[in-house]
Design a protein around this motif. Structure first.
Motif, short mmCIF file in Angstrom:
data_model
loop_
_atom_site.label_atom_id
_atom_site.label_comp_id
_atom_site.label_asym_id
_atom_site.label_seq_id
_atom_site.Cartn_x
_atom_site.Cartn_y
_atom_site.Cartn_z
N LYS A 5 0.93 -1.19 0.04
CA LYS A 5 -0.04 -0.05 -0.01
C LYS A 5 0.91 1.28 0.09
O LYS A 5 2.00 1.46 0.42
N GLY A 6 0.54 2.26 -0.68
CA GLY A 6 1.27 3.50 -0.95
C GLY A 6 0.26 4.51 -0.38
O GLY A 6 -0.85 4.96 -0.08
N LYS A 7 1.38 5.75 -0.32
CA LYS A 7 0.61 7.06 0.13
C LYS A 7 1.35 8.12 -1.07
O LYS A 7 2.69 8.02 -1.03
N VAL A 8 0.60 8.67 -1.74
CA VAL A 8 0.99 9.80 -2.54
C VAL A 8 0.99 11.05 -2.07
O VAL A 8 -0.03 11.53 -1.56
N MET A 50 -6.91 7.08 -1.12
CA MET A 50 -5.41 6.64 -1.01
C MET A 50 -5.41 5.29 -0.54
O MET A 50 -4.30 4.74 -1.10
N GLU A 51 -6.43 4.41 0.06
CA GLU A 51 -6.30 3.06 0.38
C GLU A 51 -6.11 2.32 -0.78
O GLU A 51 -5.72 1.13 -0.65
N LYS A 52 -6.40 2.73 -2.06
CA LYS A 52 -6.34 1.78 -3.13
C LYS A 52 -4.81 1.87 -3.78
O LYS A 52 -4.80 1.16 -4.68
N CYS A 53 -4.12 3.01 -3.20
CA CYS A 53 -2.83 3.07 -4.08
C CYS A 53 -1.84 1.76 -3.81
O CYS A 53 -1.71 1.17 -2.72
N ILE A 54 -1.09 1.53 -4.75
CA ILE A 54 -0.27 0.25 -4.70
C ILE A 54 1.16 0.85 -4.83
O ILE A 54 1.98 -0.07 -5.03
N ALA A 55 1.36 2.24 -4.57
CA ALA A 55 2.69 2.79 -4.66
C ALA A 55 3.59 2.32 -5.98
O ALA A 55 4.97 1.84 -5.72
N VAL A 67 6.10 17.08 -8.77
CA VAL A 67 5.32 17.26 -7.89
C VAL A 67 4.91 16.28 -6.48
O VAL A 67 4.70 16.56 -5.46
N ILE A 68 5.30 14.96 -7.00
CA ILE A 68 4.73 13.85 -6.26
C ILE A 68 5.90 13.06 -5.62
O ILE A 68 6.91 12.91 -6.16
N LYS A 69 5.73 12.84 -4.51
CA LYS A 69 6.44 11.94 -3.46
C LYS A 69 5.77 10.81 -3.20
O LYS A 69 4.44 10.77 -2.83
N ILE A 70 6.43 9.52 -3.10
CA ILE A 70 5.42 8.37 -2.71
C ILE A 70 6.02 7.48 -1.82
O ILE A 70 7.30 7.54 -1.76
N GLU A 71 5.29 7.34 -0.77
CA GLU A 71 5.97 6.33 0.28
C GLU A 71 5.07 5.16 0.55
O GLU A 71 3.69 5.08 -0.10
N ALA B 2 8.57 3.29 3.71
CA ALA B 2 9.85 3.49 3.04
C ALA B 2 9.21 4.34 1.90
O ALA B 2 8.01 4.41 1.51
N VAL B 3 10.28 5.19 1.51
CA VAL B 3 10.17 6.22 0.55
C VAL B 3 10.45 5.55 -0.85
O VAL B 3 11.36 4.99 -1.08
N VAL B 4 9.37 5.60 -1.68
CA VAL B 4 9.36 4.83 -2.91
C VAL B 4 10.03 6.02 -4.22
O VAL B 4 10.80 5.33 -5.01
N PHE B 5 9.62 7.01 -3.89
CA PHE B 5 10.03 8.21 -5.02
C PHE B 5 10.15 9.52 -4.19
O PHE B 5 9.19 9.74 -3.53
#
Lengths: 77, 248
Positions: A5-8, A50-55, A67-71, B2-5
């Motif tokens: 799961k990811g967070k944008v 956001m719960e659907k994000c797969i990073a 613009v975007i950072k992903i965790e 973890a930071v991916v990007f």
């Protein structure tokens, strides 16, 4: 395998509203926020579900303005 | 967590002045990421061109130099010869490299200068307002070709990568695209390879990157990606034209 799961995270004021990020999302959650206008005068990109994000990082990869950072978020066991 | 990007150290904090959806920003980021990953940010010296990317010196987090229109490879030659330990690259558009700077790029390649060129081909002059470039496609409208480019009057679009691949000194020549995520990832690999060729002292490396210009093409950024795929890629085939022997 647990689903990743990811967070944008958007640096909203850098967004120029080009919409490229909305075309590459495999789960189709990146949308333009038509109810907001950023400091540059564009509708910025956002994610509501956001719960659907797969990073996967596709949106950040195609964003021309960085613009975007992903965790990733740790799954609860 | 973890930071991916995350934003690369290879780019300065300044915001790009490019139009919405212009893929210059993607290519800037890829160059910054590659410089950071190779650990050469402290040694890197970029040469900015004239064109939309004329202000590139504000965006890269390394030493930068400005060149006269088209002369970036000549300036980079001087820098590399004075500072052979430096990692020298030029960042040029198609008006800069394929038109006014054709002599410089061909002779820099011909001498086998150990520099790397990032060549952004968007088939039009962007900064000056959408005039026809040597790379403009047949039938493509530009402000100086309002009925579309005509091969009888202006010749066929110039394929720089194929031309440079015939020169012995150009040891790494590849054409890539940034119209989709897979293309962007391949572009990053190619840029990395081009810098590695320079670090190994093998010779001249160039990556031609097909790019968009939504403003002067007169379509939206999303339509531009489609236009690039449908019109530019058939005429400008992607792929590697030259790799050093040991890299094969």
């Amino acid at each position: 395998m647990p689903k990743r799961k990811g967070k944008v995270i958007f640096t909203e004021d850098r967004c120029k509203g080009c919409e490229l990020c909305t075309t590459v999302c495999p789960v189709d959650i990146v949308k333009m926020n038509k109810s907001r206008i950023n400091v540059k005068g564009y509708h910025p990109a956002t994610v509501d579900e956001m719960e659907k994000c797969i990073a996967c990082g596709n949106c950040a990869t195609i964003c021309p303005d960085v613009v975007i950072k992903i965790e990733t978020i740790e799954e609860e066991k | 967590m973890a930071v991916v990007f995350d934003r690369t150290q290879g780019l300065a904090e300044k915001q790009f002045h490019y139009c919405p959806g212009c893929t210059h920003g993607i290519i800037h980021r890829l160059v910054g990421e590659v410089l950071e990953e190779l650990g050469v940010l402290g040694d890197a010296i970029g040469v900015a061109p004239v064109g939309c990317s004329v202000l590139a010196y504000d965006y890269f987090n390394c030493d930068m130099h400005e060149a006269a229109h088209g002369r970036a490879p000549a300036v980079a030659t001087g820098i590399k010869r004075v500072l052979p330990e430096g990692v020298v690259f030029t960042y040029q558009g198609d008006g800069d490299l394929a038109s006014i700077g054709t002599a410089e790029i061909i002779h820099a390649a011909h001498r086998g200068e150990k520099i790397t060129t990032i060549f952004v081909n968007n088939a039009i002059y962007g900064m000056t307002g959408g005039q026809m470039a040597p790379t403009t496609l047949i039938g493509q409208k530009a402000t100086t070709a309002p009925y579309g480019r005509d091969a009888v009057d202006t010749g066929m679009p110039l394929r720089m990568s194929e031309m440079l691949a015939t020169i012995d000194g150009a040891v790494f020549v590849e054409r890539t695209t940034v119209h989709n995520v897979a293309g962007i990832r391949k572009t990053k690999k190619a840029i990395k390879k081009a810098f590695e060729v320079q670090l190994a002292g093998l010779g001249f490396g160039i990556v031609e990157i097909l790019s968009t210009c939504p403003t002067n093409w007169g379509i939206t950024p999303v339509e531009s990606l489609k236009w690039l795929e449908e019109n530019m890629i058939p005429y400008y085939p992607l792929g590697n034209f030259r790799t050093p022997e040991e890299g094969k």
